[in-house]
Design a protein around this motif. Sequence first.
Motif, PDB file in Angstrom:
ATOM      1  N   UNK A   1      53.335  48.682  50.393  1.00  0.00           N
ATOM      2  CA  UNK A   1      51.914  48.823  50.699  1.00  0.00           C
ATOM      3  C   UNK A   1      51.550  48.690  52.163  1.00  0.00           C
ATOM      4  N   UNK A   2      52.438  48.131  52.974  1.00  0.00           N
ATOM      5  CA  UNK A   2      52.162  47.980  54.408  1.00  0.00           C
ATOM      6  C   UNK A   2      53.490  47.827  55.132  1.00  0.00           C
ATOM      7  N   UNK A   3      53.790  48.763  56.027  1.00  0.00           N
ATOM      8  CA  UNK A   3      55.083  48.726  56.715  1.00  0.00           C
ATOM      9  C   UNK A   3      54.973  47.899  57.992  1.00  0.00           C
ATOM     10  N   UNK A   4      55.785  46.859  58.053  1.00  0.00           N
ATOM     11  CA  UNK A   4      55.905  46.048  59.262  1.00  0.00           C
ATOM     12  C   UNK A   4      57.327  45.503  59.295  1.00  0.00           C
ATOM     13  N   UNK A   5      57.944  45.509  60.454  1.00  0.00           N
ATOM     14  CA  UNK A   5      59.341  45.077  60.562  1.00  0.00           C
ATOM     15  C   UNK A   5      59.491  43.634  61.012  1.00  0.00           C
ATOM     16  N   UNK A   6      58.629  43.192  61.927  1.00  0.00           N
ATOM     17  CA  UNK A   6      58.792  41.848  62.468  1.00  0.00           C
ATOM     18  C   UNK A   6      57.481  41.341  63.041  1.00  0.00           C
TER      19      UNK A   6
ATOM     20  N   UNK B   1      52.919  44.567  41.894  1.00  0.00           N
ATOM     21  CA  UNK B   1      52.371  44.950  40.583  1.00  0.00           C
ATOM     22  C   UNK B   1      52.060  43.732  39.732  1.00  0.00           C
ATOM     23  N   UNK B   2      52.920  42.724  39.788  1.00  0.00           N
ATOM     24  CA  UNK B   2      52.661  41.492  39.035  1.00  0.00           C
ATOM     25  C   UNK B   2      51.388  40.823  39.521  1.00  0.00           C
ATOM     26  N   UNK B   3      51.226  40.747  40.834  1.00  0.00           N
ATOM     27  CA  UNK B   3      50.061  40.061  41.411  1.00  0.00           C
ATOM     28  C   UNK B   3      48.810  40.930  41.397  1.00  0.00           C
ATOM     29  N   UNK B   4      48.988  42.247  41.296  1.00  0.00           N
ATOM     30  CA  UNK B   4      47.841  43.155  41.371  1.00  0.00           C
ATOM     31  C   UNK B   4      47.293  43.284  42.779  1.00  0.00           C
ATOM     32  N   UNK B   5      48.154  43.095  43.774  1.00  0.00           N
ATOM     33  CA  UNK B   5      47.724  43.158  45.174  1.00  0.00           C
ATOM     34  C   UNK B   5      48.167  44.475  45.813  1.00  0.00           C
ATOM     35  N   UNK B   6      47.542  44.805  46.930  1.00  0.00           N
ATOM     36  CA  UNK B   6      47.864  46.035  47.642  1.00  0.00           C
ATOM     37  C   UNK B   6      49.211  45.940  48.354  1.00  0.00           C
TER      38      UNK B   6
ATOM     39  N   UNK C   1      43.053  44.151  57.737  1.00  0.00           N
ATOM     40  CA  UNK C   1      41.912  43.278  57.436  1.00  0.00           C
ATOM     41  C   UNK C   1      42.134  42.486  56.152  1.00  0.00           C
ATOM     42  N   UNK C   2      43.190  41.714  56.139  1.00  0.00           N
ATOM     43  CA  UNK C   2      43.562  40.958  54.950  1.00  0.00           C
ATOM     44  C   UNK C   2      42.631  39.776  54.715  1.00  0.00           C
ATOM     45  N   UNK C   3      42.481  39.413  53.441  1.00  0.00           N
ATOM     46  CA  UNK C   3      41.660  38.247  53.106  1.00  0.00           C
ATOM     47  C   UNK C   3      42.361  37.328  52.102  1.00  0.00           C
ATOM     48  N   UNK C   4      43.388  37.837  51.422  1.00  0.00           N
ATOM     49  CA  UNK C   4      44.057  37.013  50.409  1.00  0.00           C
ATOM     50  C   UNK C   4      45.555  36.947  50.687  1.00  0.00           C
TER      51      UNK C   4
ATOM     52  N   UNK D   1      41.792  37.273  45.365  1.00  0.00           N
ATOM     53  CA  UNK D   1      42.324  37.398  44.009  1.00  0.00           C
ATOM     54  C   UNK D   1      42.358  36.022  43.356  1.00  0.00           C
ATOM     55  N   UNK D   2      42.535  36.038  42.055  1.00  0.00           N
ATOM     56  CA  UNK D   2      42.742  34.784  41.332  1.00  0.00           C
ATOM     57  C   UNK D   2      43.946  35.000  40.405  1.00  0.00           C
ATOM     58  N   UNK D   3      45.090  34.471  40.821  1.00  0.00           N
ATOM     59  CA  UNK D   3      46.311  34.677  40.058  1.00  0.00           C
ATOM     60  C   UNK D   3      46.478  33.561  39.027  1.00  0.00           C
TER      61      UNK D   3
END
Length: 420
Positions: free
Chosen positions: A71-76, A47-52, A116-119, A144-146
């Motif tokens: 936002x994305x479930x991954x364990x390892x 929420x702070x970063x405004x990212x998914x 398909x991440x880009x940031x 994004x531009x933080x």
Amino acid sequence: MNRNTHDTEQAPTPEDELARILELTDLDLDYTDLEDSLKDLSKLAAHVAGTEISLVNLIDSYTQWSVSHFGHHIDQTPREETICQYTILDDQELEVPHLQQDSRFKDKEFVTSNPELDYYLGIPLSTPDGNRIGALCVLDTESRELTPEKIELLKIISNEIVNRLQSIHEINQLKQTLDNISDLPKKVLHDIKGPVGGIIGLTDIMKDEVEKENLEDIIELIELINKGGKSVLELADELLSVDPGNSQNGVPDPKDHEFNLVLLRDKLKKLFTPQAKSKGVNLQITVSGKNQQLPFPKQKLLQIIGNLTSNAIKFTPEEGNVAVNLDLEKPGQPKADSSHHLLISVKDTGVGMDQEQVKKIQDQDTNMKSRSTDGTRGEKGYGFGIQLVKHLVQTLDGQLEVTSEKGKGSEIKVLIPMSL
């Protein structure tokens, strides 16, 4: 401020890798049991970063463990496939505005396919001693531009994550101490039973002797001593028979700081089956012996067996086999009833080692100089896996034995004394 070099495909090992790995190991964390404690912070970071997406990642010798996610479930993820392996190289944040244009990451699966991440922006998780045990990262499918203010807020969140991890470790230690204190009365009762039983036996002998002399007064006194001793033994037996909690067949269920063989097996399956499946290696984790429900201390067992298992998978080709077996048995020589040995065997059909390599492991001291070797798929080694295991085993007064043959695989056996 940011480090966006593009001239290397493989991140170098941090200069403080040994200290970093040792501090992470000392925290003795169960990576599958941290989500509830950290999920509010991973959500807040997104929420702070405004990212998914936001992830809390801890990085050991072989693996990046995503212990909390939003936002994305991954364990390892294999360490060499991660972005955060670069983030832990120094104390500054790492920002990659366009993953899809970065030579280090553009061909990674998380960039070329779902999601398909880009940031990416990662903040090192730095302990008070300055060791970077992982990273808090925020990710998105669009750049994004933080602002500097948002980055500072993310750093505050990363500090709180480290604080919570250290608190979890301290709470676990406190629970173990309290459990040990609660067990103390029963240990005292066990200690009482021996000498009291000896006194009763002695009075029986004395009674037989004085009866021959018709010494009625002494006989009456001996009978009083005998009766009092038996009362103490009966009270001790009554207290020792009280069920301390849920139990099966008189065996108490494990406490928070304990495993039994079945729980340890199931935990290892949950942690390492994904690694084996990802590489196409057949992983079997079994338990043997009659003490499968008997509780014993966790004491860094996940770190020891985990490093051995990850290492075996790393050096075993596709369709090869890795077999982990666990047993808990009494030693051959007579010892106290509470003394057992945990036997760990990790056997693989991998590339194996020649006898010179085996000797180096067996003779190696605990200075743990890095000797990195790539795996069968080019997985990068970071040089401290087996050495770390040997160090941990030695701190627990255990023994490690290595047998291997080049081209035919290896077996590593560990024996650790357990005071139950």
